[in-house]
Design an enzyme around this catalytic site. Structure first.
Site, PDB file in Angstrom:
ATOM      1  N   ASP A 186      28.561  42.255  45.306  1.00  0.00           N
ATOM      2  CA  ASP A 186      28.968  41.254  46.307  1.00  0.00           C
ATOM      3  C   ASP A 186      28.957  41.881  47.701  1.00  0.00           C
ATOM      4  O   ASP A 186      28.622  41.230  48.681  1.00  0.00           O
ATOM      5  CB  ASP A 186      30.395  40.744  46.032  1.00  0.00           C
ATOM      6  CG  ASP A 186      30.465  39.729  44.901  1.00  0.00           C
ATOM      7  OD1 ASP A 186      29.436  39.080  44.600  1.00  0.00           O
ATOM      8  OD2 ASP A 186      31.560  39.585  44.310  1.00  0.00           O
ATOM      9  N   LYS A 195      38.019  40.692  38.234  1.00  0.00           N
ATOM     10  CA  LYS A 195      37.314  41.710  39.034  1.00  0.00           C
ATOM     11  C   LYS A 195      38.123  43.001  39.190  1.00  0.00           C
ATOM     12  O   LYS A 195      37.561  44.073  39.364  1.00  0.00           O
ATOM     13  CB  LYS A 195      36.943  41.132  40.413  1.00  0.00           C
ATOM     14  CG  LYS A 195      35.778  40.158  40.320  1.00  0.00           C
ATOM     15  CD  LYS A 195      35.304  39.676  41.674  1.00  0.00           C
ATOM     16  CE  LYS A 195      34.136  38.717  41.467  1.00  0.00           C
ATOM     17  NZ  LYS A 195      33.608  38.151  42.715  1.00  0.00           N
TER      18      LYS A 195
HETATM   19  P1  NAP Z   1      40.188  34.562  43.930  1.00  0.00           P
HETATM   20  O1  NAP Z   1      40.177  35.980  43.502  1.00  0.00           O
HETATM   21  O2  NAP Z   1      40.966  33.548  43.150  1.00  0.00           O
HETATM   22  O3  NAP Z   1      40.679  34.565  45.459  1.00  0.00           O
HETATM   23  C1  NAP Z   1      40.914  33.390  46.208  1.00  0.00           C
HETATM   24  C2  NAP Z   1      42.130  33.664  47.098  1.00  0.00           C
HETATM   25  O4  NAP Z   1      42.335  32.532  47.963  1.00  0.00           O
HETATM   26  C3  NAP Z   1      43.423  33.844  46.271  1.00  0.00           C
HETATM   27  O5  NAP Z   1      44.126  34.957  46.743  1.00  0.00           O
HETATM   28  C4  NAP Z   1      44.149  32.532  46.536  1.00  0.00           C
HETATM   29  O6  NAP Z   1      45.547  32.681  46.427  1.00  0.00           O
HETATM   30  C5  NAP Z   1      43.736  32.254  47.953  1.00  0.00           C
HETATM   31  N1  NAP Z   1      43.999  30.872  48.351  1.00  0.00           N
HETATM   32  C6  NAP Z   1      43.961  29.763  47.562  1.00  0.00           C
HETATM   33  N2  NAP Z   1      44.283  28.688  48.342  1.00  0.00           N
HETATM   34  C7  NAP Z   1      44.515  29.130  49.592  1.00  0.00           C
HETATM   35  C8  NAP Z   1      44.905  28.485  50.813  1.00  0.00           C
HETATM   36  N3  NAP Z   1      45.125  27.181  50.863  1.00  0.00           N
HETATM   37  N4  NAP Z   1      45.067  29.260  51.924  1.00  0.00           N
HETATM   38  C9  NAP Z   1      44.867  30.597  51.854  1.00  0.00           C
HETATM   39  N5  NAP Z   1      44.527  31.263  50.735  1.00  0.00           N
HETATM   40  C10 NAP Z   1      44.343  30.531  49.599  1.00  0.00           C
HETATM   41  O7  NAP Z   1      38.688  34.007  44.025  1.00  0.00           O
HETATM   42  P2  NAP Z   1      37.398  34.809  44.497  1.00  0.00           P
HETATM   43  O8  NAP Z   1      36.700  35.398  43.349  1.00  0.00           O
HETATM   44  O9  NAP Z   1      37.785  35.664  45.632  1.00  0.00           O
HETATM   45  O10 NAP Z   1      36.486  33.588  45.005  1.00  0.00           O
HETATM   46  C11 NAP Z   1      36.804  32.869  46.181  1.00  0.00           C
HETATM   47  C12 NAP Z   1      35.687  31.875  46.485  1.00  0.00           C
HETATM   48  O11 NAP Z   1      34.488  32.579  46.800  1.00  0.00           O
HETATM   49  C13 NAP Z   1      35.359  30.954  45.315  1.00  0.00           C
HETATM   50  O12 NAP Z   1      35.098  29.670  45.810  1.00  0.00           O
HETATM   51  C14 NAP Z   1      34.101  31.564  44.731  1.00  0.00           C
HETATM   52  O13 NAP Z   1      33.277  30.598  44.120  1.00  0.00           O
HETATM   53  C15 NAP Z   1      33.435  32.120  45.992  1.00  0.00           C
HETATM   54  N6  NAP Z   1      32.542  33.256  45.690  1.00  0.00           N
HETATM   55  C16 NAP Z   1      31.252  33.152  46.074  1.00  0.00           C
HETATM   56  C17 NAP Z   1      30.400  34.208  45.839  1.00  0.00           C
HETATM   57  C18 NAP Z   1      28.963  34.081  46.258  1.00  0.00           C
HETATM   58  O14 NAP Z   1      28.145  34.893  45.820  1.00  0.00           O
HETATM   59  N7  NAP Z   1      28.633  33.142  47.105  1.00  0.00           N
HETATM   60  C19 NAP Z   1      30.857  35.378  45.220  1.00  0.00           C
HETATM   61  C20 NAP Z   1      32.195  35.454  44.851  1.00  0.00           C
HETATM   62  C21 NAP Z   1      33.030  34.358  45.093  1.00  0.00           C
HETATM   63  P3  NAP Z   1      46.229  32.332  44.980  1.00  0.00           P
HETATM   64  O15 NAP Z   1      45.617  33.278  43.996  1.00  0.00           O
HETATM   65  O16 NAP Z   1      47.666  32.556  45.240  1.00  0.00           O
HETATM   66  O17 NAP Z   1      45.853  30.899  44.700  1.00  0.00           O
END
Ligand code: NAP
Length: 287
Positions: A109, A71
Site C-alpha cells: 500500500d 493488517k
Molecule cells: P480501518 O483499519 O478500519 O481504518 C479506518 C479508520 O477510520 C478507523 O480507525 C476508524 O475508526 C476511522 N473512522 C471511522 N469513521 C470515522 C469518522 N467518522 N471520522 C474519523 N475517523 C473514522 O480501515 P482501512 O483498512 O484503513 O481502510 C480505510 C478505507 O481505505 C476503506 O474504505 C478501504 O476500502 C480503503 N482502502 C483502499 C485501498 C486502496 O488500495 N485504494 C487500500 C486500503 C484501504 P474506528 O475503527 O473506531 O471505526
C-alpha cells in the site's frame, strides 16, 4: 509446471472480504501470463486465524493480501521481509508471501499509494490533512513522510489510534511534523494542499460527508482511498467547488501489481489488471 499440477493458491484474507476487487484483478493477471494459480477470498474470523495459518501449506497457499481487520494482527504469524523492517513499528502488513518455506510480510500500500500520488501531485514540501488512522492511513502517512511533505494533521474518531500513529511516524522519521488533532476543524483543511480520506465513510450510499463546503478550497487535491463508489460524496463536493480529485482505484492497481511481483517474480500485466478492475466496477454498479 505441468498443466495438471495443482494450482498455487493466493488470496485476500480479512473479515469481511466480499467488497474486495482483488480476486478479479489477480485472476485476470494469472490467466494473461498463463500462470497456474488461483486467487481466492478467505473470510476468516479472528478465533479461526491461527488454525487458518497452520493449514496454509496444506492448502497450497503461497501468498496473501491482508485487509480489514488483520493488517496488524498478521504480525503474530509473519515476520517483516528484511527490506521492510519499518513494518515492525508501523504494524501494517498488506501482503504476505511464502519464500523459502518462511512466511514474510510486506506493505505494498505504501509504494502503491506513493506511485499514484506522484503521478498527479508533487508531495515534497506540501501540507496534508488525513481523515482516519487505521491500516490504510498508516501506510499513507508513512508514504507521505517518506515523500518529504512538510506537515501532516490527522484525525480519527479513535483518539488512541491517531496518537499512536503520530508517535510511530515521529519515531520512524525524526523531527517529522505530524499532529494528532481532536476534531475535523483541527485539520485546518483551508491551509492544506492535500486532503486524504482514509476512513470507510463514503462507502455506503447512506454515509454522510465528513467535511462541508466551507472547510475546503479549490486549490486542494482531495484523494479518497475508497474506489467503489468511484465518486464519494466527499469527491463530489470537492469537484463541485473546483478542487482536483482522485479515488483509490489506481492505488489498488499499483499495490496489487507490487504484490503480484513479490509472489511470482514476474512483472504484473498492468493493462490486464486495470481492465479487470474497471470490469468489476461496472459489474458491481450495474445491478
Ligand atoms: P480501518 O483499519 O478500519 O481504518 C479506518 C479508520 O477510520 C478507523 O480507525 C476508524 O475508526 C476511522 N473512522 C471511522 N469513521 C470515522 C469518522 N467518522 N471520522 C474519523 N475517523 C473514522 O480501515 P482501512 O483498512 O484503513 O481502510 C480505510 C478505507 O481505505 C476503506 O474504505 C478501504 O476500502 C480503503 N482502502 C483502499 C485501498 C486502496 O488500495 N485504494 C487500500 C486500503 C484501504 P474506528 O475503527 O473506531 O471505526
Amino acid at each position: 509446471m505441468g498443466k495438471n499440477s495443482n494450482p498455487k493458491i493466493y488470496g485476500v484474507l480479512g473479515y469481511p472480504v466480499k467488497h474486495s476487487f482483488s480476486p478479479a484483478m489477480h485472476n485476470a493477471a494469472f490467466s494473461a501470463l498463463k500462470i497456474n494459480a488461483k486467487y481466492k477470498s478467505f473470510e476468516v474470523k479472528l478465533d479461526q486465524l491461527k488454525d487458518f495459518f497452520a493449514k496454509m501449506a496444506e492448502k497450497n497457499i503461497y501468498g496473501l493480501n491482508i485487509t480489514i481487520p488483520y493488517k496488524e494482527k498478521i504480525l503474530d504469524f509473519v515476520s517483516p521481509d528484511k527490506g521492510s523492517d519499518y513494518l515492525k513499528e508501523l504494524k501494517a502488513v498488506n501482503t504476505v508471501a511464502r519464500q523459502e518455506g518462511i512466511w514474510k510480510g510486506f506493505n505494498t500500500d505504501v509504494a502503491g499509494f506513493s506511485q499514484h500520488l506522484k503521478e498527479i501531485f508533487a508531495p515534497s514540501g506540501k501540507k496534508v490533512a488525513i481523515l482516519g488512522a487505521g491500516g490504510a492511513a498508516r501506510a499513507v502517512a508513512y508514504a507521505l513522510a517518506e515523500s518529504a511533505v512538510s506537515e501532516i494533521d490527522i484525525f480519527d474518531i479513535d483518539a488512541n489510534k491517531v496518537k499512536d500513529l503520530a508517535l510511530v511516524i515521529k519515531k520512524l522519521f525524526l523531527n517529522f511534523q505530524i499532529n494528532a488533532v481532536n476534531n475535523i476543524a483541527g485539520l485546518k483543511i483551508k491551509d492544506k494542499d492535500l486532503l486524504i480520506n482514509a476512513t470507510p465513510v463514503g462507502l455506503k450510499e447512506s454515509d454522510f460527508c465528513l467535511v462541508n463546503e466551507e472547510m475546503l478550497h479549490k486549490n486542494l487535491l482531495v484523494y479518497d482511498l475508497i474506489y467503489n463508489p468511484p465518486e464519494t460524496k466527499l469527491l463530489a463536493l470537492a469537484r463541485h467547488i473546483g478542487a482536483r480529485t482522485a479515488n483509490g482505484l489506481s492505488m489498488l492497481l499499483y499495490q496489487g501489481m507490487l504484490s503480484f511481483k513479490i509472489w511470482t517474480g514476474q512483472d504484473a500485466p498492468q493493462e490486464v489488471m486495470w481492465k479487470a478492475l474497471q470490469g468489476e466496477l461496472n459489474a458491481r454498479n450495474s445491478n
